[in-house]
Design a protein around this motif. Structure first.
Motif, short mmCIF file in Angstrom:
data_model
loop_
_atom_site.label_atom_id
_atom_site.label_comp_id
_atom_site.label_asym_id
_atom_site.label_seq_id
_atom_site.Cartn_x
_atom_site.Cartn_y
_atom_site.Cartn_z
N ASP A 58 0.83 -1.20 0.00
CA ASP A 58 0.00 0.00 0.00
C ASP A 58 0.88 1.26 0.00
OD1 ASP A 58 -2.49 1.35 0.08
OD2 ASP A 58 -2.30 1.64 2.23
N PRO B 62 0.41 3.68 -3.66
CA PRO B 62 -0.68 4.41 -3.00
C PRO B 62 -1.85 4.66 -3.96
CG PRO B 62 1.14 5.89 -3.50
CD PRO B 62 1.62 4.51 -3.83
N TYR C 122 -4.56 2.79 -4.34
CA TYR C 122 -5.32 1.58 -4.70
C TYR C 122 -6.08 0.99 -3.51
CZ TYR C 122 -3.01 1.54 -9.25
OH TYR C 122 -2.58 1.87 -10.51
N HIS D 17 -11.34 -0.97 -5.55
CA HIS D 17 -10.09 -1.47 -6.14
C HIS D 17 -10.23 -1.57 -7.67
CE1 HIS D 17 -6.73 -4.75 -6.16
NE2 HIS D 17 -6.31 -3.60 -6.64
N LEU E 105 -4.79 -0.81 -1.09
CA LEU E 105 -4.32 -2.18 -0.82
C LEU E 105 -4.28 -2.50 0.68
CD1 LEU E 105 -1.43 -2.35 -3.44
CD2 LEU E 105 -3.68 -3.43 -3.61
N GLY E 106 -4.02 -1.50 1.50
CA GLY E 106 -3.98 -1.73 2.94
C GLY E 106 -5.35 -2.01 3.52
N LYS E 107 -6.37 -1.55 2.82
CA LYS E 107 -7.73 -1.71 3.30
C LYS E 107 -8.33 -3.05 2.84
CE LYS E 107 -11.57 1.43 4.06
NZ LYS E 107 -12.14 2.73 3.67
N LYS F 182 -6.72 -5.39 0.99
CA LYS F 182 -5.66 -6.40 0.88
C LYS F 182 -5.57 -7.02 -0.52
CE LYS F 182 -4.93 -5.91 5.37
NZ LYS F 182 -5.95 -4.93 5.75
#
Length: 200
Positions: free
Chosen positions: A157, A161, A163, A176, A165-167, A169
């Motif tokens: 993530d 940044p 996208y 997404h 991704l941290g949320k 996954k």
């Protein structure tokens, strides 16, 4: 009284449990873990299928599992997923996890979550459908695999940044998919998973 997942494993003998995380996402690796119980502890009572636990509980159990289990972790990359397909990449990650745990640990049988034996693995195996809610070792492996993969995606993530991704996954959430269409495909994405989204 020890929990039912532990008793299930006791009946199976000298085993390790194997599970994976990340077969379905559009981005990121697939991660597998192998786990063998060293000693039973009451703190392990909370262990269950990683999908049924909150992220906070999984993080708490991660360290408890490392203290009470022998662990091996295997990863198959995005490139490997696109090259050999997700099922074969999952088996590859599982074989790598087993190879890692085998260096330190003796066992006679592999309990693997799901209805497939691991391809190209000559060890004695028993597939266990819904194994992460039946076997303590498979459940422990599922938590290690899930937390390890989530941490990888948190790092991704920072590298990619915008996208989310941290949320999510790497899973194919609406946000997404929209980010992929807006910002394009990155190295972290599984190209073979994106054909429908990109209209190819």
């Amino acid at each position: 009284m020890k929990n039912e997942l532990y008793l299930f494993d006791l009946e199976k003998g000298d085993i390790i449990g194997v599970d994976e995380a990340g077969r379905g996402p559009l981005a990121g690796p697939v991660v597998a873990a192998a786990a063998k119980l060293k000693k039973y502890d009451e703190k392990l009572e909370k262990i269950n299928d990683s999908k049924k636990l909150s992220e906070k509980v999984r993080e708490e159990l991660f360290d408890v599992i490392l203290a009470n289990f022998e662990i091996g972790v295997g990863i198959a990359t995005v490139e490997e997923i696109d090259e050999v397909n997700i099922l074969n990449a999952t088996f590859l990650a599982m074989r790598r996890a087993i190879a890692e745990i085998s260096e330190e640990t003796h066992f006679e049988k592999v309990l693997v979550d799901g209805n497939h034996k691991i391809r190209e693995c000559s060890l004695e195996q028993e597939p266990v459908i819904k194994g992460d809610s039946k076997s303590l070792s498979i459940a422990a492996a599922s938590i290690i695999a899930k937390v390890t993969r989530d941490r990888i995606m948190m790092e991704c993530d920072k590298e990619y940044p915008g996208y989310g991704l941290g949320k999510h996954k790497g899973y194919g959430t609406k946000a997404h998919r929209e980010a992929i269409l807006e910002k394009g495909v990155k190295k972290i994405h599984r190209k073979s998973f994106l054909k429908k989204i990109l209209g190819e």
